[in-house]
Design a protein around this motif. Structure first.
Motif, short mmCIF file in Angstrom:
data_model
loop_
_atom_site.label_atom_id
_atom_site.label_comp_id
_atom_site.label_asym_id
_atom_site.label_seq_id
_atom_site.Cartn_x
_atom_site.Cartn_y
_atom_site.Cartn_z
N PRO A 110 -10.26 -4.13 -3.86
CA PRO A 110 -10.64 -2.97 -4.67
C PRO A 110 -10.39 -3.25 -6.15
O PRO A 110 -9.34 -3.76 -6.53
N THR A 140 -18.75 0.92 -1.78
CA THR A 140 -18.04 -0.30 -2.18
C THR A 140 -16.63 0.02 -2.68
O THR A 140 -16.29 1.17 -2.92
N CYS A 141 -15.86 -1.05 -2.83
CA CYS A 141 -14.48 -0.91 -3.31
C CYS A 141 -14.39 -1.11 -4.82
O CYS A 141 -13.30 -1.28 -5.35
N TYR A 298 -18.58 -5.83 -0.84
CA TYR A 298 -17.41 -5.22 -1.46
C TYR A 298 -16.87 -4.14 -0.51
O TYR A 298 -17.06 -2.94 -0.76
N LYS A 300 -14.97 -1.34 1.44
CA LYS A 300 -13.95 -0.34 1.13
C LYS A 300 -12.69 -0.68 1.93
O LYS A 300 -12.79 -1.23 3.02
N PRO A 301 -11.54 -0.33 1.40
CA PRO A 301 -10.30 -0.61 2.15
C PRO A 301 -10.35 0.05 3.53
O PRO A 301 -10.87 1.15 3.69
N THR A 306 -9.49 4.21 -1.79
CA THR A 306 -9.70 3.70 -3.14
C THR A 306 -9.63 4.91 -4.06
O THR A 306 -10.38 5.86 -3.88
#
Ligand SMILES: [Zn+2]
Lengths: 365, 102
Positions: A110, A140-141, A298, A300-301, A306
């Motif tokens: 992130p 995305t992060c 990318y 996401k966690p 995030t």
């Protein structure tokens, strides 16, 4: 038992993400992929609109450094760079190819990229631009936040059209120069243009190349028709048309989804220059495939959130841009600090999954 | 003496421009072509931005041209179509009358 199942599910999700990233590079789907691919939305009937812009590339003398920077930020870039060796001859090193081959992805951790404006820009316009940049943060992060200082992303609105440097290349640009240009954008600019242009340019900042240069789309164009069309409508000579629409990217692009003519990264091209008479429709907003692909690159966690981007206090900047001399090159330590500063305190996947230590995801910056 | 004429300060181009022989007109445009009077006015070309590096190399982005150069050749009249805006999305063509006089 439930805890164990949750753990296995989470681990599987993490592995799927790794596999997704790798499949983007190799073009091969891994054994873990259980769900069908997201279908490209080429036939969703979107209006035939697109934009023109230019991706700025770093100077040739910085190309190697740019590649190393990209690889350090994200090992995903490494194999792509490694495939440079497969190119046949120096003539293959067209700047457009190089921009793609030496991809500039930020990595799966992130990040929050700060944004500043080169000219005096009203607060409402600054906020509006940044909010459209953050459309990508849906899947995305990576998020964007305005800064009162000098941002990692620096936006100008002067002459020169629409352009952005590609991915991590923006950290190589002297801080008194913009990394993105949005010519003439004001609060009177239609919302559709913010979607079409700001989101497209932000896609370049994330490292995404032009989709209309995919060979599947370029092969649909009749060169003779294209030369005549652009001579008539733009006054462009043959070399310009070759560079603009007839030179395909090679397969080493990290844009691993099938060629998608409604991607936000795709230009509109008229049916009068295609072999089959059908237009290349182009995209007007981030589409489902764009979101899905960006989310794979990318991710996401998996656990935790995030943080939502928050707008900082505004400071109007008026920066004089001068020619970029070699002496202005961003020093190594400063560049590393810029990249490091984009990382969010939130942790990467392997902080939550020690089992992944040593994998691609574990090696991120 | 010939002049390099900057047009950036104008929000819109006037419909008619008067030049002297040798003058070069710099337009913020993606393309253009001389419609009539090509013996009076010459389209030098449409150019992408470029940046000279200290090493002597030029940094040039990929993408659409952003600057058009026109040069006045000799006294007379010409018309030129200048293409502005996004070349891929509703480009706008402006017709410019050019008078070249000594
Ligand atoms: Zn673009």
């Amino acid at each position: 038992m439930k805890e164990k199942n949750d753990h296995e599910r989470q681990l599987r999700e993490a592995l799927l993400k790794i596999e997704g990233v790798l499949s983007c590079i190799t073009g091969k789907e891994g054994p873990l992929a259980a769900s069908p691919k997201e279908e490209p939305s080429a036939d969703e009937g979107l209006p035939p609109e697109q934009l023109g812009c230019s991706i700025k590339s770093v100077p040739p003398r910085l190309a190697k450094l740019a590649a190393e920077t990209a690889r350090r930020v994200n090992p995903v870039n490494g194999p792509v760079l490694g495939r440079l060796a497969e190119l046949k001859a120096p003539t293959d090193f067209h700047p457009q190819f190089l921009t793609i081959v030496v991809s500039k992805y930020w990595g799966p951790s992130p990040r929050r990229l700060t944004v500043s404006f080169m000219e005096a820009t009203p607060a409402d316009l600054r906020a509006r631009i940044v909010s459209h940049m953050n459309a990508w943060a849906k899947t995305t992060c990576i998020s964007f936040v305005e800064t009162t200082g000098v941002g990692t992303v620096r936006i100008a609105r002067g002459a020169g059209g629409y352009w952005s440097y590609l991915g991590t290349d923006i950290t190589l640009i002297p801080k008194n120069r913009p990394t993105m240009n949005l010519q003439g954008f004001t609060m009177n600019t239609p919302e559709s243009e913010f979607r079409r242009v700001v989101r497209h340019e932000t896609g370049h900042t994330l490292g995404f190349p032009h989709e209309h240069m995919r060979k599947e789309l370029v092969s649909r164009i009749d060169p003779q028709k294209a030369y005549l069309y652009f001579l008539k409508t733009q006054g462009w000579d043959k070399a310009t048309v070759d560079a603009q629409v007839l030179t395909p990217l090679n397969d080493q692009s990290i844009m691993g989804t099938p060629a998608d003519q409604t991607s936000i990264m795709c230009y509109q091209l008229p049916g009068s220059i295609t072999k089959d008479g059908k237009p290349i429709t182009g995209g007007v907003d981030i589409n489902t495939t764009d979101y899905a692909f960006a989310g794979k690159i990318y991710p996401k966690p998996l656990l935790g959130l995030t943080p939502e981007p928050a707008l900082a206090d505004h400071l109007e900047l008026a920066v004089d841009t001068t020619d970029w001399d070699e002496a202005e090159d961003v020093p190594d330590a400063e560049r590393d600090a810029t990249i490091e500063a984009t990382l969010l305190p939130s942790h990467g996947p392997t902080d939550r999954y020690p089992e992944l230590a040593g994998t691609a995801l574990a090696n991120h910056a | 003496m010939a002049r390099l004429i900057d047009t950036q300060s104008l929000p819109e181009l006037p419909s008619q421009i008067t030049l002297s022989p040798g003058d070069v007109l710099v337009l913020q445009a993606s393309g253009g072509y001389v419609q009539t009077g090509d013996d009076v006015l010459e389209m030098l070309g449409a150019y992408q931005p470029g940046l000279l590096q200290a090493a002597g190399t030029v940094l040039s982005p990929m993408g659409a041209p952003g600057t058009v150069l026109l040069r006045a050749l000799q006294p007379g009249q010409a018309t030129v179509n200048v293409v502005m805006g996004d070349p891929w999305f509703s480009p706008e063509t402006h017709t410019l009358g050019v008078i070249v006089e000594v």
